[in-house]
Write a protein that holds these residues in place. Structure first.
Motif, PDB file in Angstrom:
ATOM      1  N   GLY A 135       6.356  12.635   1.164  1.00 30.54           N
ATOM      2  CA  GLY A 135       7.383  12.827   2.187  1.00 30.54           C
ATOM      3  C   GLY A 135       8.839  12.684   1.816  1.00 30.54           C
ATOM      4  O   GLY A 135       9.229  11.896   0.994  1.00 30.54           O
ATOM      5  N   GLU A 136       9.651  13.462   2.478  1.00 28.75           N
ATOM      6  CA  GLU A 136      11.096  13.440   2.262  1.00 28.75           C
ATOM      7  C   GLU A 136      11.689  12.075   2.574  1.00 28.75           C
ATOM      8  O   GLU A 136      12.704  11.684   2.004  1.00 28.75           O
ATOM      9  CB  GLU A 136      11.758  14.508   3.149  1.00 28.75           C
ATOM     10  N   GLY A 137      11.065  11.331   3.491  1.00 32.33           N
ATOM     11  CA  GLY A 137      11.609  10.034   3.878  1.00 32.33           C
ATOM     12  C   GLY A 137      11.599   9.004   2.762  1.00 32.33           C
ATOM     13  O   GLY A 137      12.227   7.946   2.887  1.00 32.33           O
ATOM     14  N   GLY A 138      10.901   9.268   1.678  1.00 35.84           N
ATOM     15  CA  GLY A 138      10.801   8.301   0.600  1.00 35.84           C
ATOM     16  C   GLY A 138      11.886   8.395  -0.444  1.00 35.84           C
ATOM     17  O   GLY A 138      11.879   7.626  -1.410  1.00 35.84           O
ATOM     18  N   MET A 139      12.852   9.305  -0.288  1.00 38.28           N
ATOM     19  CA  MET A 139      13.875   9.490  -1.319  1.00 38.28           C
ATOM     20  C   MET A 139      14.708   8.227  -1.532  1.00 38.28           C
ATOM     21  O   MET A 139      14.994   7.837  -2.671  1.00 38.28           O
ATOM     22  CB  MET A 139      14.799  10.665  -0.966  1.00 38.28           C
ATOM     23  N   ALA A 140      15.095   7.569  -0.453  1.00 40.37           N
ATOM     24  CA  ALA A 140      15.931   6.370  -0.583  1.00 40.37           C
ATOM     25  C   ALA A 140      15.193   5.286  -1.361  1.00 40.37           C
ATOM     26  O   ALA A 140      15.765   4.643  -2.249  1.00 40.37           O
ATOM     27  CB  ALA A 140      16.340   5.861   0.795  1.00 40.37           C
ATOM     28  N   GLN A 141      13.895   5.100  -1.025  1.00 42.85           N
ATOM     29  CA  GLN A 141      13.101   4.101  -1.735  1.00 42.85           C
ATOM     30  C   GLN A 141      12.921   4.467  -3.199  1.00 42.85           C
ATOM     31  O   GLN A 141      12.966   3.614  -4.089  1.00 42.85           O
ATOM     32  CB  GLN A 141      11.739   3.933  -1.057  1.00 42.85           C
ATOM     33  N   PHE A 142      12.717   5.762  -3.439  1.00 42.59           N
ATOM     34  CA  PHE A 142      12.552   6.231  -4.819  1.00 42.59           C
ATOM     35  C   PHE A 142      13.812   5.941  -5.631  1.00 42.59           C
ATOM     36  O   PHE A 142      13.747   5.439  -6.750  1.00 42.59           O
ATOM     37  CB  PHE A 142      12.240   7.724  -4.822  1.00 42.59           C
ATOM     38  N   LYS A 143      14.967   6.258  -5.078  1.00 41.19           N
ATOM     39  CA  LYS A 143      16.236   6.024  -5.772  1.00 41.19           C
ATOM     40  C   LYS A 143      16.444   4.542  -6.053  1.00 41.19           C
ATOM     41  O   LYS A 143      16.942   4.153  -7.109  1.00 41.19           O
ATOM     42  CB  LYS A 143      17.390   6.584  -4.934  1.00 41.19           C
TER      43      LYS A 143
ATOM     44  N   ASP B 133       0.817  -1.213   0.000  1.00 35.28           N
ATOM     45  CA  ASP B 133       0.000   0.000   0.000  1.00 35.28           C
ATOM     46  C   ASP B 133       0.852   1.264   0.000  1.00 35.28           C
ATOM     47  O   ASP B 133       0.341   2.363  -0.118  1.00 35.28           O
ATOM     48  CB  ASP B 133      -0.912   0.016   1.235  1.00 35.28           C
ATOM     49  N   SER B 134       2.134   1.102   0.178  1.00 32.83           N
ATOM     50  CA  SER B 134       3.014   2.265   0.266  1.00 32.83           C
ATOM     51  C   SER B 134       3.157   2.930  -1.091  1.00 32.83           C
ATOM     52  O   SER B 134       3.305   2.264  -2.109  1.00 32.83           O
ATOM     53  CB  SER B 134       4.397   1.832   0.755  1.00 32.83           C
TER      54      SER B 134
ATOM     55  N   ARG C 199      13.280  17.448  -5.919  1.00 37.46           N
ATOM     56  CA  ARG C 199      14.455  16.621  -5.628  1.00 37.46           C
ATOM     57  C   ARG C 199      14.429  15.329  -6.442  1.00 37.46           C
ATOM     58  O   ARG C 199      15.470  14.867  -6.915  1.00 37.46           O
ATOM     59  CB  ARG C 199      14.522  16.305  -4.133  1.00 37.46           C
ATOM     60  N   ARG C 200      13.247  14.744  -6.610  1.00 40.64           N
ATOM     61  CA  ARG C 200      13.178  13.478  -7.340  1.00 40.64           C
ATOM     62  C   ARG C 200      13.359  13.675  -8.839  1.00 40.64           C
ATOM     63  O   ARG C 200      13.980  12.846  -9.509  1.00 40.64           O
ATOM     64  CB  ARG C 200      11.867  12.767  -7.005  1.00 40.64           C
ATOM     65  N   VAL C 201      12.852  14.785  -9.355  1.00 39.03           N
ATOM     66  CA  VAL C 201      13.087  15.077 -10.768  1.00 39.03           C
ATOM     67  C   VAL C 201      14.576  15.329 -11.004  1.00 39.03           C
ATOM     68  O   VAL C 201      15.141  14.893 -12.014  1.00 39.03           O
ATOM     69  CB  VAL C 201      12.246  16.283 -11.227  1.00 39.03           C
ATOM     70  N   GLN C 202      15.230  16.008 -10.069  1.00 36.00           N
ATOM     71  CA  GLN C 202      16.675  16.230 -10.203  1.00 36.00           C
ATOM     72  C   GLN C 202      17.439  14.915 -10.280  1.00 36.00           C
ATOM     73  O   GLN C 202      18.444  14.814 -10.985  1.00 36.00           O
ATOM     74  CB  GLN C 202      17.188  17.061  -9.026  1.00 36.00           C
ATOM     75  N   LYS C 203      16.958  13.909  -9.552  1.00 40.53           N
ATOM     76  CA  LYS C 203      17.608  12.595  -9.588  1.00 40.53           C
ATOM     77  C   LYS C 203      17.439  11.923 -10.949  1.00 40.53           C
ATOM     78  O   LYS C 203      18.258  11.097 -11.343  1.00 40.53           O
ATOM     79  CB  LYS C 203      17.026  11.691  -8.500  1.00 40.53           C
ATOM     80  N   LEU C 204      16.388  12.287 -11.660  1.00 41.12           N
ATOM     81  CA  LEU C 204      16.135  11.688 -12.971  1.00 41.12           C
ATOM     82  C   LEU C 204      16.906  12.387 -14.090  1.00 41.12           C
ATOM     83  O   LEU C 204      17.099  11.822 -15.159  1.00 41.12           O
ATOM     84  CB  LEU C 204      14.633  11.734 -13.288  1.00 41.12           C
ATOM     85  N   LEU C 205      17.335  13.621 -13.836  1.00 40.31           N
ATOM     86  CA  LEU C 205      18.076  14.368 -14.847  1.00 40.31           C
ATOM     87  C   LEU C 205      19.461  13.773 -15.060  1.00 40.31           C
ATOM     88  O   LEU C 205      20.131  13.375 -14.110  1.00 40.31           O
ATOM     89  CB  LEU C 205      18.216  15.830 -14.419  1.00 40.31           C
ATOM     90  N   GLY C 206      19.879  13.714 -16.311  1.00 40.83           N
ATOM     91  CA  GLY C 206      21.227  13.253 -16.631  1.00 40.83           C
ATOM     92  C   GLY C 206      21.379  11.756 -16.744  1.00 40.83           C
ATOM     93  O   GLY C 206      22.485  11.269 -17.000  1.00 40.83           O
ATOM     94  N   ILE C 207      20.289  11.004 -16.565  1.00 40.86           N
ATOM     95  CA  ILE C 207      20.373   9.546 -16.683  1.00 40.86           C
ATOM     96  C   ILE C 207      20.677   9.131 -18.113  1.00 40.86           C
ATOM     97  O   ILE C 207      21.484   8.242 -18.368  1.00 40.86           O
ATOM     98  CB  ILE C 207      19.072   8.884 -16.181  1.00 40.86           C
TER      99      ILE C 207
END
Length: 333
Positions: free
Chosen positions: A59-67, A5-6, A103-111
């Motif tokens: 939430g900010e706490g989801g960045m690690a899971q997103f990556k 459900d997350s 922040r998450r879009v920035q992680k997708l840039l440059g891939i």
């Protein structure tokens, strides 16, 4: 909450992408506002887009899971994700205006170049909105680092075209300062510095633009500093009566290439204007800096001229914001 459900679970992400892209009657593009071929299809689309929005912005706490999830996507899945994020301007802007979304879009840039092509088009469509937003601007700043040369040059051209609108925005001025500092192309960097210098008077009198002028002066680029001084010639005294304007004039006094121009303007003050500046809550710092700068740079002629004009008002300076000036003058009497 169960892992399935997350909003950050792998199954949720794949499910959202799959159902948005392949649901019957729904294309991969986000429909424009008001477009509704069938109410039921529109409702399903909105549900899936909301799901994807939550994945990007929760939430900010989801960045690690997103990556972690992004690292497991193949090229096709990444392209699908980014095409959906960018296929409608309003949707994309709302995501990047969110702190986590940015922040998450920035992680997708440059891939990859394919992924960057989607972001490039989306950023240029709403360039000014993105540059002048607190969080979205960091997406543009990151893009300037990772984009290939052709895309980067196009971004520079847009920045030059909108430079004044960006500089005069409370968030845009910060973004512009970062782009100027990090510019890795000397041609475009000099063009940006020239735009600031040529418009230095307008920017110096703007609540946000003055920070851009201050910033370029901190870079200690002699050509730019000289050009700013030329643009502000005849207006330095007026600026010195203002808080942020006085900061700009002080920075001009720090540089040998511009110091004499500012001091000459101070010496040309008529009547008691220099005295009033010396007693002003902001201007007194400019006069102190002028006295110290002329001493440091061994400009005895300019230092002597200031002392000559200020000494008759020594008694007034002692009882005002100009007390520090009086302390410098007294040993010379």
């Amino acid at each position: 909450m169960a892992i399935t459900d997350s909003p950050f679970s792998m199954s949720t992400m794949f499910n959202a992408l799959h159902q948005i892209r392949f649901s019957k009657g729904i294309s991969g593009a986000i429909p424009p506002p008001g477009f509704s071929p069938r109410a039921s299809s529109s409702a399903v689309t909105n549900t899936r887009l909301d799901q994807l929005f939550n994945i990007m912005t929760s939430g900010e706490g989801g960045m690690a899971q997103f990556k972690e999830m992004i690292s497991k996507f193949d090229r096709t899945e990444l392209q699908l994700l980014v095409s959906l994020l960018t296929s409608h301007s309003d949707y994309f802007v709302e995501i990047v205006r969110n702190k986590s979304g940015s922040r998450r879009v920035q992680k997708l840039l440059g891939i990859s170049d394919d992924v960057d092509a989607f972001f490039y088009a989306a950023i240029l469509r709403r360039f000014l909105n993105i540059m002048n937003d607190k969080y979205a601007s960091y997406v543009a700043i990151r893009a300037m680092v990772v984009f290939d040369q052709e895309k980067k040059y196009a971004m520079y051209e847009h920045i030059l075209h909108h430079a004044l609108d960006i500089a005069c925005d409370q968030h845009g001025c910060i973004a512009l300062n970062e782009i100027i500092t990090d510019a890795d192309d000397s041609f475009y960097r000099n063009l940006l510095l020239d735009v600031v210098a040529q418009n230095a008077l307008f920017l110096s009198n703007d609540a946000s633009g003055n920070f851009v002028v201050q910033h370029v002066l901190k870079l200690c680029d002699l050509r730019c500093t000289h050009n700013v001084a030329v643009s502000l010639r005849g207006h330095c005294v007026d600026l010195s009566f203002k808080r942020y304007g006085s900061y700009i004039v002080e920075k001009l006094l720090d540089a040998e290439v511009s110091m004499a121009m500012v001091v000459m303007e101070l010496l040309e003050c008529e009547g008691d204007r220099l005295m009033r500046l010396a007693r002003n809550e902001f201007g007194n710092f400019v006069v102190v800096k002028a006295l110290k700068a002329t001493q440091k740079m061994s400009r005895v002629d300019l230092f002597g001229g200031l002392v000559h004009k200020l000494t008759p008002f020594l008694h007034l300076l002692r009882r005002s914001h100009g007390s520090n000036i009086a302390n410098i003058l007294e040993p010379t009497i």
